[in-house]
Scaffold this active site. Structure first.
Site, mmCIF file in Angstrom:
data_model
loop_
_atom_site.group_PDB
_atom_site.id
_atom_site.type_symbol
_atom_site.label_atom_id
_atom_site.label_comp_id
_atom_site.label_asym_id
_atom_site.label_seq_id
_atom_site.Cartn_x
_atom_site.Cartn_y
_atom_site.Cartn_z
ATOM 1 N N ASN A 66 -56.195 35.088 -14.070
ATOM 2 C CA ASN A 66 -56.996 36.051 -14.843
ATOM 3 C C ASN A 66 -57.752 37.012 -13.926
ATOM 4 O OD1 ASN A 66 -56.076 34.395 -16.812
ATOM 5 N ND2 ASN A 66 -58.082 33.608 -17.463
ATOM 6 N N LYS B 157 -49.864 46.638 -18.095
ATOM 7 C CA LYS B 157 -49.327 47.199 -16.856
ATOM 8 C C LYS B 157 -48.277 48.285 -17.052
ATOM 9 C CE LYS B 157 -49.378 42.951 -15.539
ATOM 10 N NZ LYS B 157 -50.687 42.531 -16.103
ATOM 11 N N SER C 21 -27.472 76.534 -19.704
ATOM 12 C CA SER C 21 -26.978 75.964 -20.948
ATOM 13 C C SER C 21 -25.510 75.607 -20.757
ATOM 14 C CB SER C 21 -27.128 76.992 -22.069
ATOM 15 O OG SER C 21 -26.178 76.756 -23.084
ATOM 16 N N GLU D 114 -40.864 72.884 -19.922
ATOM 17 C CA GLU D 114 -40.713 72.189 -21.206
ATOM 18 C C GLU D 114 -40.929 70.694 -21.013
ATOM 19 O OE1 GLU D 114 -37.074 73.579 -23.328
ATOM 20 O OE2 GLU D 114 -37.186 75.176 -21.832
ATOM 21 N N ASN E 289 -33.058 78.540 -18.580
ATOM 22 C CA ASN E 289 -34.103 77.911 -19.392
ATOM 23 C C ASN E 289 -35.235 77.335 -18.539
ATOM 24 O OD1 ASN E 289 -32.620 78.421 -21.753
ATOM 25 N ND2 ASN E 289 -31.435 76.533 -21.478
ATOM 26 N N LYS F 102 -27.821 81.886 -20.214
ATOM 27 C CA LYS F 102 -29.138 81.254 -20.311
ATOM 28 C C LYS F 102 -29.713 80.771 -18.992
ATOM 29 C CE LYS F 102 -30.535 79.519 -24.010
ATOM 30 N NZ LYS F 102 -31.804 79.796 -24.651
ATOM 31 N N THR G 177 -56.038 85.765 -27.946
ATOM 32 C CA THR G 177 -56.710 84.740 -28.743
ATOM 33 C C THR G 177 -55.909 84.695 -30.039
ATOM 34 O OG1 THR G 177 -58.229 86.260 -29.868
ATOM 35 C CG2 THR G 177 -58.985 85.343 -27.761
ATOM 36 N N HIS G 178 -55.753 83.536 -30.607
ATOM 37 C CA HIS G 178 -54.880 83.365 -31.784
ATOM 38 C C HIS G 178 -53.468 83.866 -31.495
ATOM 39 C CE1 HIS G 178 -58.597 82.792 -34.217
ATOM 40 N NE2 HIS G 178 -59.065 83.676 -33.345
ATOM 41 N N TYR H 66 -59.800 36.568 -21.203
ATOM 42 C CA TYR H 66 -58.398 36.915 -21.019
ATOM 43 C C TYR H 66 -57.558 36.312 -22.134
ATOM 44 C CZ TYR H 66 -53.707 37.366 -19.064
ATOM 45 O OH TYR H 66 -52.390 37.694 -18.891
ATOM 46 N N GLN I 231 -51.425 41.158 -20.643
ATOM 47 C CA GLN I 231 -50.268 41.348 -19.762
ATOM 48 C C GLN I 231 -49.555 42.667 -20.086
ATOM 49 O OE1 GLN I 231 -47.853 38.002 -18.287
ATOM 50 N NE2 GLN I 231 -46.252 38.730 -19.646
HETATM 51 N N1 ARG Z 1 -48.898 37.661 -15.739
HETATM 52 C C1 ARG Z 1 -50.171 37.705 -16.376
HETATM 53 C C2 ARG Z 1 -50.640 39.129 -16.550
HETATM 54 O O1 ARG Z 1 -49.987 39.976 -16.069
HETATM 55 C C3 ARG Z 1 -51.175 36.904 -15.690
HETATM 56 C C4 ARG Z 1 -51.082 35.543 -16.176
HETATM 57 C C5 ARG Z 1 -52.350 35.037 -16.643
HETATM 58 N N2 ARG Z 1 -51.947 33.932 -17.424
HETATM 59 C C6 ARG Z 1 -52.690 32.929 -17.673
HETATM 60 N N3 ARG Z 1 -52.187 31.976 -18.362
HETATM 61 N N4 ARG Z 1 -53.940 32.909 -17.300
HETATM 62 O O2 ARG Z 1 -51.605 39.393 -17.195
#
Ligand code: ARG
Length: 457
Positions: A110, A325, A277, A290, A285, A283, A155-156, A317, A322
């Protein structure tokens, strides 16, 4: 394969559950941070008497070797590695045997996750700030090269008043400056070390957290172990800053896309940042822009994902976290590539000077005419009405405002005099906006000077 936490279990997890549970496919990206944090933790454990001097030396040497394995692409993951934390602990035990099993004393994943994420973001934040600086440099160069070009502002999406093109580009510089200062500001709140918080309650060891702080180069220690393992605000802030930066770029991208149309032809993108294109041979582009405009959506989605992830989540936690990420990494990658491409577009942008005022007519001077009447003592609201009638007459008769005779003007208002005919001059119009922040030569010069100061600090 036995799990590190397998003792309490009579049966293995199903294959399906393992795949569902593993974060290794995406958190292996944090290997460097995990190694740094584990190495620092081993030092603190040494101080707390968990490792002898020689054991600590072996453990730290092993971490160096593992670092090499990763750098050289030689680290082999095993099926039981759930995440980067367990993978590295497993490898340590393989290398140093029984001693390695003590690395996790008083430690929890954690706090490891939160620590690795903060370490990661600390660095990434600095790199992104540098990329913003690079873009700002290109923007100032472009502004300096276009400070004598004049365009209609909108503007607009309707023609409004004349401005220096350099003044327009400097608006991007200052919007990016806000983004830069936002990242700088939030970096303080990233720079807090959770390690030593344990799973939730803190540590029972005589763990010197100041050693951890020093080893890992953090500015502060988290003051509450519960907050330390629960909090992802630093990520939310970063994801907002990422989205906001791209929202800025996306708005400029939209202008430049419109400006590169045949109808406007104010600018032309370099071939390097355009594509063709598959069907229409003529074209060219503005795909780069974009995509800049398109990429912002995913960063907004990533911010939304993180916010909804935490809403109603109990302290401290839970495995939900998880899921933090992938959105983070995606926004980081998107920000990197988008800033780089946008810098490329800006630094190679071609300005079609002869087209800039091609589609403006005398009505762009309407506010200047009203200002002129105000100088003759007419209250602004009346001046507005008078010029409105003049513009309407011009439209009805299909005539340019400068072609009206004094007699005709005096019919609309007796205040008009010969001074009227000096108004229809682009430079005169922009030079009159001479306050701090305005579009006059002096106003723009001040901005460029200020930018120079900001970029050289
Ligand atoms: N892999 C987990 C994460 O990315 C961490 C694991 C924490 N798990 C746990 N049982 N305390 O958040």
């Amino acid at each position: 394969m036995p799990k590190l936490w397998g003792g309490r279990f009579a049966k293995n997890a199903s294959k399906l559950m393992e795949e569902f549970n593993d974060s290794l496919p995406f958190d292996k990206r944090l290997w460097k941070e995990e190694l740094l944090a584990s190495d620092a933790y081993s030092v603190a454990l040494g101080k707390a008497g968990i490792f002898s001097r020689t054991e600590l030396a072996r453990v730290r040497r092993a971490f160096k070797e593992i670092d090499k394995e990763f750098s050289q692409g030689k680290f082999r993951f095993k099926p039981a590695d759930e995440d980067i934390h367990t993978a590295i602990e497993r490898r340590l035990v393989e290398k140093v045997g029984e001693t390695g099993k003590r690395i996790h004393t008083g430690r929890s994943r954690n706090e490891q996750v939160a620590t690795d994420e903060r370490l990661y973001l600390k660095n990434v934040n600095q790199e992104i700030m540098l990329l913003i600086r690079e873009l700002q440099k290109s923007v100032v160069d472009l502004a300096a090269n276009t400070s004598d070009d004049i365009i209609p502002s909108y503007t607009h999406m309707q023609q409004a008043q004349l401005v220096r093109l350099g003044h327009y580009f400097m608006s991007l510089f200052f919007m990016l400056e806000t983004d830069h200062s936002r990242l700088d500001d939030l970096s303080k709140r990233v720079d807090i070390l959770p390690l030593g918080s344990g799973a939730v309650a803190g540590s029972t060891l005589r763990l010197d957290r100041d050693v951890l702080k020093r080893e890992l180069g953090f500015a502060e220690l988290s003051a509450n172990s519960i907050a330390a393992v629960s909090d992802r605000d630093f990520m939310n802030e970063f994801l907002f800053a990422a989205a906001q930066t791209l929202i800025h770029l996306s708005r400029f991208a939209e202008d430049l896309i419109v400006w590169s149309s045949t109808e406007f032809s104010f600018v032309e993108l370099d071939d390097m940042y355009s594509t063709g294109s598959s069907m229409m041979p003529q074209k060219k582009n503005p795909d780069s822009l974009e995509l800049v405009r398109g990429k912002v959506s995913r960063t907004i989605a990533n911010l939304t994902a993180l916010l909804t992830l935490q809403k109603g989540l109990p302290l401290t936690y839970s495995k939900d976290l998880q899921e933090d990420k992938e959105p983070l990494f995606d926004s980081v990658d998107t920000l990197f590539s988008t800033l780089r491409v946008f810098t490329g577009v800006i630094s190679t942008l071609k300005i079609n000077r002869k087209n800039l005022l091609r589609n403006t007519d005398d009505s762009i001077y309407a506010t200047d005419i009203a200002d002129y009447l105000v100088e003759q003592g007419v209250p602004f609201r009346d001046a507005h009405g008078i010029v409105g009638r003049l513009v309407l007459t011009g439209i009805k008769q299909g005539r340019r405002l400068r072609d009206f005779g004094t007699d005709e003007l005096k019919e609309i208002s007796p205040i008009f005099n010969e001074g009227y005919y000096t108004i229809f001059e682009p430079v005169r119009s922009v030079e009159r906006h001479d306050n701090y922040g305005g579009t006059s030569r002096k106003g723009l010069k001040k901005q460029i000077e200020l930018a120079g100061k900001i970029l050289s600090r």
